[in-house]
Write a protein that holds these residues in place. Sequence first.
Motif, PDB file in Angstrom:
ATOM      1  N   THR A 208       0.850  -1.190   0.000  1.00  0.00           N
ATOM      2  CA  THR A 208       0.000   0.000   0.000  1.00  0.00           C
ATOM      3  C   THR A 208       0.888   1.243   0.000  1.00  0.00           C
ATOM      4  N   GLY A 209       2.038   1.100  -0.657  1.00  0.00           N
ATOM      5  CA  GLY A 209       2.910   2.248  -0.872  1.00  0.00           C
ATOM      6  C   GLY A 209       2.257   3.211  -1.850  1.00  0.00           C
ATOM      7  N   PRO A 210       2.868   4.370  -2.064  1.00  0.00           N
ATOM      8  CA  PRO A 210       2.215   5.413  -2.863  1.00  0.00           C
ATOM      9  C   PRO A 210       1.867   5.017  -4.295  1.00  0.00           C
ATOM     10  N   ARG A 211       2.742   4.337  -4.995  1.00  0.00           N
ATOM     11  CA  ARG A 211       2.440   3.994  -6.386  1.00  0.00           C
ATOM     12  C   ARG A 211       1.398   2.888  -6.479  1.00  0.00           C
TER      13      ARG A 211
ATOM     14  N   ALA B  28     -15.173 -13.840   4.572  1.00  0.00           N
ATOM     15  CA  ALA B  28     -16.326 -14.618   4.102  1.00  0.00           C
ATOM     16  C   ALA B  28     -15.994 -16.106   4.024  1.00  0.00           C
ATOM     17  N   ALA B  29     -14.748 -16.422   3.669  1.00  0.00           N
ATOM     18  CA  ALA B  29     -14.323 -17.824   3.563  1.00  0.00           C
ATOM     19  C   ALA B  29     -13.831 -18.376   4.902  1.00  0.00           C
ATOM     20  N   GLN B  30     -13.909 -17.557   5.939  1.00  0.00           N
ATOM     21  CA  GLN B  30     -13.437 -17.923   7.281  1.00  0.00           C
ATOM     22  C   GLN B  30     -11.971 -18.365   7.250  1.00  0.00           C
ATOM     23  N   ARG B  31     -11.147 -17.607   6.506  1.00  0.00           N
ATOM     24  CA  ARG B  31      -9.716 -17.910   6.375  1.00  0.00           C
ATOM     25  C   ARG B  31      -8.835 -16.773   6.874  1.00  0.00           C
ATOM     26  N   MET B  32      -9.395 -15.861   7.651  1.00  0.00           N
ATOM     27  CA  MET B  32      -8.607 -14.754   8.176  1.00  0.00           C
ATOM     28  C   MET B  32      -8.054 -15.141   9.543  1.00  0.00           C
ATOM     29  N   GLU B  33      -6.723 -15.257   9.617  1.00  0.00           N
ATOM     30  CA  GLU B  33      -6.037 -15.558  10.871  1.00  0.00           C
ATOM     31  C   GLU B  33      -6.569 -16.822  11.540  1.00  0.00           C
ATOM     32  N   THR B  34      -6.628 -17.891  10.734  1.00  0.00           N
ATOM     33  CA  THR B  34      -6.983 -19.220  11.232  1.00  0.00           C
ATOM     34  C   THR B  34      -5.818 -20.158  10.911  1.00  0.00           C
ATOM     35  N   ALA B  35      -5.809 -21.331  11.505  1.00  0.00           N
ATOM     36  CA  ALA B  35      -4.704 -22.272  11.304  1.00  0.00           C
ATOM     37  C   ALA B  35      -4.509 -22.638   9.841  1.00  0.00           C
ATOM     38  N   ASP B  36      -5.591 -22.689   9.061  1.00  0.00           N
ATOM     39  CA  ASP B  36      -5.470 -22.999   7.629  1.00  0.00           C
ATOM     40  C   ASP B  36      -5.672 -21.747   6.770  1.00  0.00           C
ATOM     41  N   GLY B  37      -5.568 -20.602   7.397  1.00  0.00           N
ATOM     42  CA  GLY B  37      -5.871 -19.355   6.716  1.00  0.00           C
ATOM     43  C   GLY B  37      -4.687 -18.452   6.474  1.00  0.00           C
ATOM     44  N   VAL B  38      -4.974 -17.161   6.510  1.00  0.00           N
ATOM     45  CA  VAL B  38      -4.041 -16.146   6.036  1.00  0.00           C
ATOM     46  C   VAL B  38      -3.846 -15.045   7.069  1.00  0.00           C
ATOM     47  N   LEU B  39      -2.601 -14.639   7.202  1.00  0.00           N
ATOM     48  CA  LEU B  39      -2.262 -13.411   7.906  1.00  0.00           C
ATOM     49  C   LEU B  39      -2.062 -12.365   6.817  1.00  0.00           C
ATOM     50  N   LEU B  40      -2.911 -11.351   6.779  1.00  0.00           N
ATOM     51  CA  LEU B  40      -2.876 -10.319   5.747  1.00  0.00           C
ATOM     52  C   LEU B  40      -2.213  -9.082   6.319  1.00  0.00           C
ATOM     53  N   THR B  41      -1.134  -8.655   5.664  1.00  0.00           N
ATOM     54  CA  THR B  41      -0.360  -7.514   6.141  1.00  0.00           C
ATOM     55  C   THR B  41      -0.221  -6.486   5.040  1.00  0.00           C
ATOM     56  N   ARG B  42      -0.485  -5.220   5.372  1.00  0.00           N
ATOM     57  CA  ARG B  42      -0.205  -4.131   4.442  1.00  0.00           C
ATOM     58  C   ARG B  42       1.249  -3.726   4.613  1.00  0.00           C
ATOM     59  N   THR B  43       1.921  -3.501   3.499  1.00  0.00           N
ATOM     60  CA  THR B  43       3.325  -3.095   3.551  1.00  0.00           C
ATOM     61  C   THR B  43       3.502  -1.786   2.800  1.00  0.00           C
ATOM     62  N   HIS B  44       4.706  -1.278   2.886  1.00  0.00           N
ATOM     63  CA  HIS B  44       5.091  -0.169   2.026  1.00  0.00           C
ATOM     64  C   HIS B  44       5.704  -0.791   0.773  1.00  0.00           C
ATOM     65  N   CYS B  45       6.473  -0.076   0.045  1.00  0.00           N
ATOM     66  CA  CYS B  45       6.961  -0.526  -1.248  1.00  0.00           C
ATOM     67  C   CYS B  45       7.679  -1.881  -1.186  1.00  0.00           C
ATOM     68  N   GLN B  46       7.281  -2.776  -2.072  1.00  0.00           N
ATOM     69  CA  GLN B  46       7.934  -4.081  -2.227  1.00  0.00           C
ATOM     70  C   GLN B  46       8.683  -4.168  -3.546  1.00  0.00           C
ATOM     71  N   PHE B  47       8.413  -3.230  -4.457  1.00  0.00           N
ATOM     72  CA  PHE B  47       8.929  -3.268  -5.825  1.00  0.00           C
ATOM     73  C   PHE B  47       8.303  -4.466  -6.536  1.00  0.00           C
ATOM     74  N   PRO B  48       8.124  -4.538  -7.779  1.00  0.00           N
ATOM     75  CA  PRO B  48       8.320  -3.499  -8.786  1.00  0.00           C
ATOM     76  C   PRO B  48       7.105  -2.587  -8.878  1.00  0.00           C
ATOM     77  N   CYS B  49       7.298  -1.335  -8.535  1.00  0.00           N
ATOM     78  CA  CYS B  49       6.208  -0.364  -8.416  1.00  0.00           C
ATOM     79  C   CYS B  49       5.376  -0.209  -9.684  1.00  0.00           C
ATOM     80  N   ASN B  50       6.011  -0.257 -10.842  1.00  0.00           N
ATOM     81  CA  ASN B  50       5.282  -0.048 -12.098  1.00  0.00           C
ATOM     82  C   ASN B  50       4.333  -1.193 -12.427  1.00  0.00           C
TER      83      ASN B  50
END
Length: 113
Positions: free
Chosen positions: A23-26, A45-67
Amino acid sequence: MPIPSKPEWSHIPAHARHVMLCTGPRCTQRGAQQVWKVVRNELLAAQRMETADGVLLTRTHCQFPCNLGPVATVYPERCWYRIASADDARRLVREHLVAGTPVSALLLNGDTP
């Protein structure tokens, strides 16, 4: 002034995959905030947020490749994705994060894990 704290903030949430969405500027100019909302809502909705078989969702700053953003990375598979629309976000959740199959059409550079 004390820093706010809750007991659950001292533990790593349960997860099988870690998704880092830029979620960086570009990427934000290319729609990353909306993509983040769709991914989060689909995981809930899929009940996969922060569960043992699910996903940890993290917003980051720039990871590249921005374009090529918005960029998302999925671990442990080490997949780098361009998630350009809400439909792409739903497909990522449905096919990779729930069903476990990387979405080759969305992978950056056509790489396969």
